[in-house]
Design a protein around this motif. Structure first.
Motif, PDB file in Angstrom:
ATOM      1  N   VAL A   1       0.834  -1.207   0.000  1.00 14.50           N
ATOM      2  CA  VAL A   1       0.000   0.000   0.000  1.00 14.50           C
ATOM      3  C   VAL A   1       0.863   1.250   0.000  1.00 14.50           C
ATOM      4  N   SER A   2       0.230   2.387  -0.172  1.00 16.47           N
ATOM      5  CA  SER A   2       0.954   3.652  -0.240  1.00 16.47           C
ATOM      6  C   SER A   2       1.446   4.081   1.136  1.00 16.47           C
ATOM      7  N   SER A   3       2.403   4.996   1.127  1.00 18.81           N
ATOM      8  CA  SER A   3       2.931   5.510   2.382  1.00 18.81           C
ATOM      9  C   SER A   3       1.855   6.263   3.163  1.00 18.81           C
ATOM     10  N   ALA A   4       0.910   6.879   2.445  1.00 13.05           N
ATOM     11  CA  ALA A   4      -0.175   7.596   3.120  1.00 13.05           C
ATOM     12  C   ALA A   4      -1.048   6.629   3.921  1.00 13.05           C
ATOM     13  N   THR A   5      -1.298   5.452   3.350  1.00  9.73           N
ATOM     14  CA  THR A   5      -2.096   4.444   4.056  1.00  9.73           C
ATOM     15  C   THR A   5      -1.356   3.927   5.283  1.00  9.73           C
ATOM     16  N   VAL A   6      -0.057   3.664   5.119  1.00 12.94           N
ATOM     17  CA  VAL A   6       0.740   3.188   6.246  1.00 12.94           C
ATOM     18  C   VAL A   6       0.778   4.248   7.340  1.00 12.94           C
ATOM     19  N   ARG A   7       0.894   5.495   6.953  1.00 17.97           N
ATOM     20  CA  ARG A   7       0.909   6.588   7.919  1.00 17.97           C
ATOM     21  C   ARG A   7      -0.373   6.581   8.748  1.00 17.97           C
ATOM     22  N   LYS A   8      -1.515   6.395   8.093  1.00 20.83           N
ATOM     23  CA  LYS A   8      -2.791   6.338   8.806  1.00 20.83           C
ATOM     24  C   LYS A   8      -2.823   5.164   9.781  1.00 20.83           C
ATOM     25  N   ASP A   9      -2.288   4.018   9.337  1.00 18.01           N
ATOM     26  CA  ASP A   9      -2.262   2.836  10.207  1.00 18.01           C
ATOM     27  C   ASP A   9      -1.464   3.102  11.483  1.00 18.01           C
ATOM     28  N   VAL A  10      -0.275   3.683  11.313  1.00 16.54           N
ATOM     29  CA  VAL A  10       0.603   3.916  12.463  1.00 16.54           C
ATOM     30  C   VAL A  10       0.017   4.982  13.380  1.00 16.54           C
ATOM     31  N   LEU A  11      -0.562   6.025  12.807  1.00 18.17           N
ATOM     32  CA  LEU A  11      -1.160   7.071  13.626  1.00 18.17           C
ATOM     33  C   LEU A  11      -2.363   6.549  14.414  1.00 18.17           C
ATOM     34  N   PHE A  12      -3.115   5.645  13.806  1.00 11.30           N
ATOM     35  CA  PHE A  12      -4.237   5.026  14.535  1.00 11.30           C
ATOM     36  C   PHE A  12      -3.712   4.244  15.727  1.00 11.30           C
ATOM     37  N   LEU A  13      -2.642   3.475  15.500  1.00 13.13           N
ATOM     38  CA  LEU A  13      -2.052   2.700  16.588  1.00 13.13           C
ATOM     39  C   LEU A  13      -1.527   3.616  17.689  1.00 13.13           C
ATOM     40  N   SER A  14      -0.942   4.745  17.290  1.00  9.91           N
ATOM     41  CA  SER A  14      -0.429   5.708  18.256  1.00  9.91           C
ATOM     42  C   SER A  14      -1.557   6.264  19.123  1.00  9.91           C
ATOM     43  N   ARG A  15      -2.696   6.567  18.489  1.00  9.31           N
ATOM     44  CA  ARG A  15      -3.840   7.083  19.256  1.00  9.31           C
ATOM     45  C   ARG A  15      -4.348   6.032  20.242  1.00  9.31           C
ATOM     46  N   PHE A  16      -4.290   4.782  19.827  1.00  8.43           N
ATOM     47  CA  PHE A  16      -4.710   3.680  20.705  1.00  8.43           C
ATOM     48  C   PHE A  16      -3.837   3.642  21.960  1.00  8.43           C
ATOM     49  N   TYR A  17      -2.522   3.755  21.769  1.00 12.15           N
ATOM     50  CA  TYR A  17      -1.613   3.740  22.915  1.00 12.15           C
ATOM     51  C   TYR A  17      -1.803   4.974  23.776  1.00 12.15           C
TER      52      TYR A  17
ATOM     53  N   ARG B   1      10.215   6.267  12.617  1.00 14.03           N
ATOM     54  CA  ARG B   1       9.984   7.271  11.576  1.00 14.03           C
ATOM     55  C   ARG B   1       8.708   6.899  10.822  1.00 14.03           C
ATOM     56  N   ILE B   2       7.680   7.724  10.982  1.00 13.83           N
ATOM     57  CA  ILE B   2       6.396   7.471  10.328  1.00 13.83           C
ATOM     58  C   ILE B   2       6.460   7.982   8.893  1.00 13.83           C
ATOM     59  N   PRO B   3       6.033   7.176   7.916  1.00 13.24           N
ATOM     60  CA  PRO B   3       6.066   7.625   6.517  1.00 13.24           C
ATOM     61  C   PRO B   3       5.317   8.929   6.332  1.00 13.24           C
ATOM     62  N   SER B   4       5.860   9.789   5.509  1.00 15.87           N
ATOM     63  CA  SER B   4       5.198  11.057   5.221  1.00 15.87           C
ATOM     64  C   SER B   4       4.152  10.852   4.147  1.00 15.87           C
ATOM     65  N   CYS B   5       3.260  11.811   4.025  1.00 12.54           N
ATOM     66  CA  CYS B   5       2.242  11.741   2.979  1.00 12.54           C
ATOM     67  C   CYS B   5       2.933  11.835   1.626  1.00 12.54           C
ATOM     68  N   SER B   6       2.435  11.070   0.690  1.00 11.60           N
ATOM     69  CA  SER B   6       3.074  11.049  -0.624  1.00 11.60           C
ATOM     70  C   SER B   6       2.076  11.406  -1.715  1.00 11.60           C
ATOM     71  N   GLN B   7       2.607  11.704  -2.892  1.00 12.71           N
ATOM     72  CA  GLN B   7       1.758  11.945  -4.048  1.00 12.71           C
ATOM     73  C   GLN B   7       1.178  10.603  -4.503  1.00 12.71           C
ATOM     74  N   PRO B   8       0.000  10.620  -5.142  1.00  9.01           N
ATOM     75  CA  PRO B   8      -0.581   9.372  -5.642  1.00  9.01           C
ATOM     76  C   PRO B   8       0.399   8.655  -6.572  1.00  9.01           C
ATOM     77  N   ARG B   9       0.445   7.335  -6.467  1.00  7.94           N
ATOM     78  CA  ARG B   9       1.338   6.564  -7.316  1.00  7.94           C
ATOM     79  C   ARG B   9       0.851   6.558  -8.759  1.00  7.94           C
ATOM     80  N   ASP B  10       1.787   6.579  -9.687  1.00  2.00           N
ATOM     81  CA  ASP B  10       1.420   6.479 -11.092  1.00  2.00           C
ATOM     82  C   ASP B  10       2.343   5.508 -11.818  1.00  2.00           C
ATOM     83  N   ARG B  11       2.802   4.491 -11.092  1.00  2.00           N
ATOM     84  CA  ARG B  11       3.717   3.485 -11.652  1.00  2.00           C
ATOM     85  C   ARG B  11       3.002   2.679 -12.727  1.00  2.00           C
ATOM     86  N   VAL B  12       3.573   2.663 -13.904  1.00  2.00           N
ATOM     87  CA  VAL B  12       3.042   1.866 -15.008  1.00  2.00           C
ATOM     88  C   VAL B  12       4.138   0.924 -15.472  1.00  2.00           C
TER      89      VAL B  12
END
Length: 210
Positions: free
Chosen positions: A23-39, A58-69
């Motif tokens: 998944v994207s770094s933005a999604t991972v960032r949301k996952d980690v921040l959710f876990l942080s709020r839980f703690y 180090r929490i991933p920063s928000c990234s631009q949408p992927r356009d890998r082709v």
């Protein structure tokens, strides 16, 4: 605490690395921040004696949408290194721009070959709304070769199974930085390259956004 092993910063870092494969770094960032709020809730509101392991990574920063082709060569390598069933899944994804969850939950009752369309109910779409997905000649061929049936799973796969197959194929073939999510973007390039009608491109675009 019940004595079970507490999560460590290394556990979180390992989770981040593994999750970024799919998944994207933005999604991972949301996952980690959710876990942080839980703690933080456990520490501040429940007064538990625990440490927040996310504060030391180090929490991933928000990234631009992927356009890998992927190139045609890369796609050929990937398709040659998955099972026949997963090859159908990948090729169908490239023809329709459908998401992993939609592919995994695709049932024959949603398929209308005469109309050359798949009617996805809102229960399985990310946007929680019904969506019609037009079928290309190749997509119709894939479905004809697998049935057609009146009900039951079309591909008999799971979301994790799709991701794992892509990951293994990329490792085996040396294809870098390509994920199952990228096949949705690939679909629009596929239509454009073949010179398909504007409606197909528009439908694929809506599928990616919606």
């Amino acid at each position: 605490m019940d004595g079970s092993k507490a999560l460590t910063p290394k556990d979180i870092t390992d989770f981040i690395k593994k999750r970024l494969v799919d998944v994207s770094s933005a999604t991972v960032r949301k996952d980690v921040l959710f876990l942080s709020r839980f703690y933080n809730f456990a520490i501040r509101d429940l007064h538990l004696q625990v440490q927040n392991p996310t504060q030391q990574v180090r929490i991933p920063s928000c990234s631009q949408p992927r356009d890998r082709v992927a190139t045609d060569g890369e796609l050929s390598k990937i398709l040659d290194n998955v099972s026949p069933n997963m090859k159908d899944v990948f090729e169908f994804a490239l023809e329709t721009a459908m998401r992993r969850g939609e592919l995994a939950l695709l049932d024959w009752k949603y398929v209308h070959l005469r109309e050359r369309i798949v009617r996805l109910p809102k229960e399985i779409t990310k946007a929680n709304r019904d969506r019609d997905v037009p079928l290309s000649s190749k997509a119709v061929e894939i479905l004809h070769n697998r049935g057609p049936l009146t009900h039951g799973s079309v591909f008999n796969v799971t979301i994790n199974g799709i991701s794992s197959a892509m990951r293994r194929a990329c490792i085996k073939t040396g294809v870098k930085n390509y994920r199952t999510h990228d096949m949705r973007h690939q679909a629009i390039s596929h239509y454009a390259k073949k010179g398909e009608c504007k409606s197909n491109c528009a439908s694929a675009s809506v599928n990616i956004i919606g």
